[in-house]
Design an enzyme around this catalytic site. Structure first.
Site, PDB file in Angstrom:
ATOM      1  N   ALA A 190       0.535  -1.532   0.101  1.00 51.53           N
ATOM      2  CA  ALA A 190       0.527  -0.326   0.139  1.00 51.53           C
ATOM      3  C   ALA A 190       0.592   0.979  -0.003  1.00 51.53           C
ATOM      4  O   ALA A 190       1.714   0.961   0.481  1.00 51.53           O
ATOM      5  CB  ALA A 190      -1.029   0.371   1.118  1.00 51.53           C
TER       6      ALA A 190
ATOM      7  N   GLU B 135       4.987  -4.890   7.034  1.00 49.86           N
ATOM      8  CA  GLU B 135       4.287  -4.419   8.055  1.00 49.86           C
ATOM      9  C   GLU B 135       4.234  -3.751   9.329  1.00 49.86           C
ATOM     10  O   GLU B 135       4.561  -3.352   9.579  1.00 49.86           O
ATOM     11  CB  GLU B 135       2.404  -4.424   7.803  1.00 49.86           C
TER      12      GLU B 135
ATOM     13  N   GLY C 248       0.992  -4.725   0.962  1.00 49.90           N
ATOM     14  CA  GLY C 248      -0.242  -5.649  -0.224  1.00 49.90           C
ATOM     15  C   GLY C 248      -0.332  -5.596  -1.107  1.00 49.90           C
ATOM     16  O   GLY C 248      -1.270  -6.078  -2.505  1.00 49.90           O
TER      17      GLY C 248
END
Ligand code: COA
Length: 258
Positions: free
Chosen positions: A65, A132, A109
């Protein structure tokens, strides 16, 4: 339709979607997420497309992301907009088979996006990861759920807790990807695989997609019943008659999606 963050084309009933934010390693910002959703819906509804390939560049499928966008968000904003919720739900509504062709980084992502596709074919430079934790968060688009189903608890914990990257050999060994090809020939090989799927009756490929994906949602006995009912329903199609008669008559079938 002209897009800014992706490139789309259709060739021989294969719909190609190429993520195209090279300056940000194809990270998923709001615009790309919107355009990707629109292009998938467009291909799913088009009678020119029978199978979809989702890919990025040689360097990056997608590096996650978009962190610069996420850095501005807080709990209330991500929770209130259900960040990534609609994107995931809409992606899962696509009924045509989607192949992820992964070269380079598929992180966060990006790894999760590849896993939302129906299967992953990787190049020998591919790197998968759920880093993450290094950003003070955790996976939010399937990285702790789908990845665990793909590769098992131990490796999923390892990937999610350490944030380490996995190369294509390891990814193939543990079942995350179906096949690995040299970087230079990846797209040629993926197109050949897609062409094989595009020749098949579309009703069967839609039902196969539904049935395999259903196996992750229900018990074995429910899944077997669902599969058997879909199998039975395909006997209502002309393509079943044609496919079986062609075998008996020792000729190639001519499927018409009827
Ligand atoms: N979001 C936003 N921008 C990103 C990005 C992301 N997820 N990943 C990479 N970029 C940007 C970089 O900021 C850089 O931009 P700049 O040129 O304006 O500085 C550009 O893409 C190239 O990345 P760079 O880090 O310089 O490339 P690299 O080859 O040295 O490293 C990675 C590649 C993938 C290892 C590294 O970019 C990285 O760790 N990215 C974040 C991965 C991640 O944590 N993903 C999970 C997000 S939920």
């Amino acid at each position: 339709m002209p897009y800014k963050t992706i490139i789309t084309e259709v060739q021989d009933h294969i719909g190609l979607i190429r993520l195209n934010r090279p300056d940000a390693l194809n990270s998923l910002n709001a615009e790309l997420i919107k355009e990707l959703g629109e292009s998938l819906r467009e291909f799913d509804g088009s009678n020119k497309v029978r199978v979809i390939i989702l890919t990025g560049s040689e360097k990056a499928f997608a590096a996650g992301a978009d962190i610069t966008e996420m850095a501005k968000k807080d709990f209330n904003s991500v929770s209130n907009e259900d960040f990534m919720g609609d994107f995931q739900n809409n992606f899962l509504r696509i009924r045509k088979p989607i192949i992820a062709a992964v070269s380079g980084y598929a992180l966060g992502g990006g790894c999760e996006l590849a896993m939302m596709c129906d299967f992953i074919i990787a190049s020998d430079n591919a790197q998968f990861g759920q880093p993450e934790i290094n950003l003070g968060v955790m996976a939010g688009l399937g990285g702790s759920q789908r990845l665990t189903r793909f590769i098992g608890k131990s490796k999923s914990m390892d990937m999610n807790l350490t944030g380490r990257f996995m190369n294509s050999d390891e990814a193939e060994r543990c079942g995350l990807v179906s096949q690995v090809f040299p970087k230079k020939t990846l797209m040629k090989e993926v197109f050949a695989i897609a062409a094989k799927i595009a020749e098949k009756p579309l009703t069967s490929s839609r039902m196969i997609k539904e049935s395999v994906n259903r196996s992750f949602e229900v018990s074995l006995s429910e899944g077997l019943l669902f599969e058997r009912r879909l199998f039975h329903s395909l006997f209502a199609t002309d393509d079943q008659t044609e496919g079986m008669n062609a075998f008996v008559e020792k000729r190639e079938p001519r499927f018409r999606d009827k």
